[in-house]
Design an enzyme around this catalytic site. Structure first.
Site, PDB file in Angstrom:
ATOM      1  N   HIS A  55      46.888  37.366   1.418  1.00 23.91           N
ATOM      2  CA  HIS A  55      45.942  38.381   1.901  1.00 23.91           C
ATOM      3  C   HIS A  55      46.173  38.657   3.390  1.00 23.91           C
ATOM      4  O   HIS A  55      46.242  39.810   3.821  1.00 23.91           O
ATOM      5  CB  HIS A  55      44.516  37.879   1.653  1.00 23.91           C
ATOM      6  CG  HIS A  55      43.444  38.756   2.212  1.00 23.91           C
ATOM      7  ND1 HIS A  55      42.714  39.619   1.433  1.00 23.91           N
ATOM      8  CD2 HIS A  55      42.977  38.906   3.471  1.00 23.91           C
ATOM      9  CE1 HIS A  55      41.854  40.252   2.188  1.00 23.91           C
ATOM     10  NE2 HIS A  55      41.985  39.846   3.432  1.00 23.91           N
ATOM     11  N   GLU A  56      46.301  37.609   4.171  1.00 24.77           N
ATOM     12  CA  GLU A  56      46.495  37.781   5.619  1.00 24.77           C
ATOM     13  C   GLU A  56      47.844  38.435   5.926  1.00 24.77           C
ATOM     14  O   GLU A  56      47.940  39.288   6.797  1.00 24.77           O
ATOM     15  CB  GLU A  56      46.388  36.442   6.349  1.00 24.77           C
ATOM     16  CG  GLU A  56      45.024  35.767   6.258  1.00 24.77           C
ATOM     17  CD  GLU A  56      43.882  36.702   6.592  1.00 24.77           C
ATOM     18  OE1 GLU A  56      44.069  37.669   7.353  1.00 24.77           O
ATOM     19  OE2 GLU A  56      42.767  36.482   6.068  1.00 24.77           O
TER      20      GLU A  56
ATOM     21  N   HIS B 124      47.709  42.132   5.569  1.00 29.00           N
ATOM     22  CA  HIS B 124      47.166  42.830   6.739  1.00 29.00           C
ATOM     23  C   HIS B 124      48.265  43.086   7.760  1.00 29.00           C
ATOM     24  O   HIS B 124      48.268  44.108   8.440  1.00 29.00           O
ATOM     25  CB  HIS B 124      46.066  42.001   7.394  1.00 29.00           C
ATOM     26  CG  HIS B 124      44.736  42.110   6.696  1.00 29.00           C
ATOM     27  ND1 HIS B 124      44.225  43.304   6.260  1.00 29.00           N
ATOM     28  CD2 HIS B 124      43.819  41.172   6.380  1.00 29.00           C
ATOM     29  CE1 HIS B 124      43.047  43.094   5.703  1.00 29.00           C
ATOM     30  NE2 HIS B 124      42.784  41.808   5.750  1.00 29.00           N
TER      31      HIS B 124
END
Lengths: 188, 329
Positions: free
Chosen positions: B151-152, B155
């Site tokens: 998820h990170e 980004h």
């Protein structure tokens, strides 16, 4: 005069479009090649780690000599393999034996608690993951490239340089058990 | 698994949006300054001041925004000698390959065992940072951690961090002008203006005009920073779903992230070092504000994250209400 200008504009647009498509194809191709190189790097790492792990677990696993020998054998075969086809075959075998070794280690609690073995197992797990992620990334980029050289109108440019822009082969699922799809019989 | 989202197009869109945002902001600041300059015949003082405030704010957030965030959250670089942190680094390296990034982001850790959270920040992809709490390391297994790190990384790959840094910088610039105008206004009211005696004899209404002008600047700046914050929240909210989807694409495993989010919702505590300036960066609201778990129109205007039960429901392909009941939120 006006017609000349219109033709000039059209030609310019076409030239820029051509350059754009050509360059994006080259960029994609480089990306696929880089993804391929990544896999090689990780395979090398896998080969380097195996002897350490085998040495570390040898003492504990007296009854698993066969598994250890098979892993080492498969490693030797993988290192000496020549050509893409042989390489893929040898690595596939090695992967299978390694998976078995990692599963066997799970049965030895004192082995799993050993700090040295724990670290080696983690290193091997991460390498195995990296190999599969590298393949995944390779497959994704190769698919993007393969699609681009076939869709209209980019295929016109790709077709003009057909020796340069050839479709890349994809990695298929290796493990037979993974590949097996539940059978659906429609002729009831 | 089929994805209808073209992530490469998403990334390009983010870069375009950022460029557009910055251009609009500069035009707005210039217009603002020009109006004032023309009204008071002081060209180009205010235009220059506004534009330089905006530029300085940009440069500061590009060059030291990352460090400021890490310092304010009391994060430290990861320790390769610690087994759990080394494992985290391995997971980050694995997913970096999966994402096709040329180099893994830096890895930082916040020492807090009670909080399960993570964030990514930075300006460029090449010098981005991923940071997790020690609570996350201790509570989540390899699969769940992979989901969070995926998820990170999304980004970073999607350039969400770029657009977030930019919006924060823009808000910062507006806030500076707001403070400047408000302070001058207060001083003016308190001490009766600058050089009152001299001006009074010439023009009586100058004082009034300056007063109105300062009030306008302060008011407009407040309005803009408010709107800016709302847009930041909106961007942050929508990006979370995209990042979740891409994390699944990177790890090919929706179960890991879903299970991680579940643990975050159920076990994680409030992170004391986080504040409203950094909360939107995290994977789940570190302040545990109630507004983020509601889905009314008003709540969704002010929330930085989509409700966690909705995200879990999306990942697990189930009804949101069902998950909500299960989590008892």
């Amino acid at each position: 005069m006006l017609i000349g200008a219109v033709i000039l504009v059209i030609v310019l647009v076409l030239v820029f479009w051509f350059i754009g498509v050509y360059n994006s194809l080259i960029r994609l191709k480089k990306r696929v090649q880089n993804a391929w190189a990544q896999i090689d790097v990780q395979l090398k790492r896998r080969h380097d780690l195996i002897p350490n792990l085998v040495n570390a677990v040898k003492g504990y696993m007296k009854f698993e000599r066969e598994t250890l020998e098979k892993v080492m054998e498969a490693r030797a075969k993988a290192i000496s393999a020549q050509g893409v086809g042989d390489k893929i075959q040898a690595e596939r075998e090695l992967g299978g034996f390694l998976g078995r070794l990692l599963a066997v280690v799970e049965n030895y609690p004192e082995l799993k608690a050993n700090e040295n073995v724990k670290q080696l197992m983690e290193e091997l797990t991460t390498t195995e993951n990296k190999i599969s992620y590298a393949r995944q990334f390779y497959n994704d980029t190769a698919t993007r490239f393969n699609t681009k050289i076939e869709v209209f109108p980019d295929n016109i440019v790709a077709g003009m340089y057909s020796s340069k822009f050839e479709a890349f082969p994809l990695f298929e699922i290796e493990d037979k058990a993974e590949k097996e799809v539940p059978q659906v019989d429609l002729n009831i | 698994m089929a994805f209808s989202v073209d992530f490469y197009a998403e990334e390009r869109k983010n870069i375009r949006k950022t460029a557009l945002l910055v251009t609009l902001f500069y035009i707005m600041m210039a217009a603002f300054g020009l109006i004032i300059d023309f009204a008071f015949g002081m060209l180009p003082i205010f235009t220059a001041v506004f534009l330089s405030v905006a530029t300085i704010q940009f440069l500061v957030s590009i060059y030291s925004g990352k460090k400021m965030v890490l310092r304010s959250l009391k994060a430290r670089p990861y320790n390769p000698k610690n087994f759990e942190e080394k494992q985290l680094k391995n997971i980050l390296d694995e997913l970096t390959i999966s994402a096709g990034l040329s180099k893994p982001p830096e890895l930082y850790v916040i020492d807090n065992d009670e909080v399960i959270n993570a964030f990514a920040t930075g300006f460029k992809r090449e010098d981005a940072v991923v940071c997790v709490t020690t609570g996350l390391l201790k509570t989540l297994d390899r699969e769940e951690t992979s989901g969070v790190i995926g998820h990170e990384l999304s980004h970073i790959v999607n350039r969400d961090i770029l657009i977030m840094t930019m919006i924060s910088a823009l808000i910062g610039a507006v806030v500076i002008i707001q403070i400047f105008a408000a302070r001058t206004l207060i001083n003016y009211l308190r001490f009766g203006g600058f050089a009152r005696g001299r001006r009074k004899s010439k023009k009586d209404n100058t004082g009034m005009a300056i007063l109105v002008f300062l009030a306008t600047v302060a008011g407009l700046a407040t309005l803009f920073s408010f709107l800016g914050k709302l847009s930041l929240f909106a961007v942050s909210r929508t990006r979370e779903y995209f990042a979740d989807a891409r994390a699944v694409e990177l790890t090919r495993n929706p179960a890991g992230l879903a299970s991680a989010l579940r643990k975050i919702a159920l076990i994680s505590k409030k992170l004391p070092t986080a504040n409203t300036a950094t909360a939107h960066l995290f994977i789940a609201d570190p302040l545990k504000r109630k507004v983020n778990e509601k889905s009314s129109a008003f709540a969704s205007l002010f929330s930085t994250h989509p409700p966690i039960y909705k995200r879990i429901a999306t990942l697990e392909n189930r009804q949101p209400e069902e998950v909500r009941k299960e989590l008892q939120l």
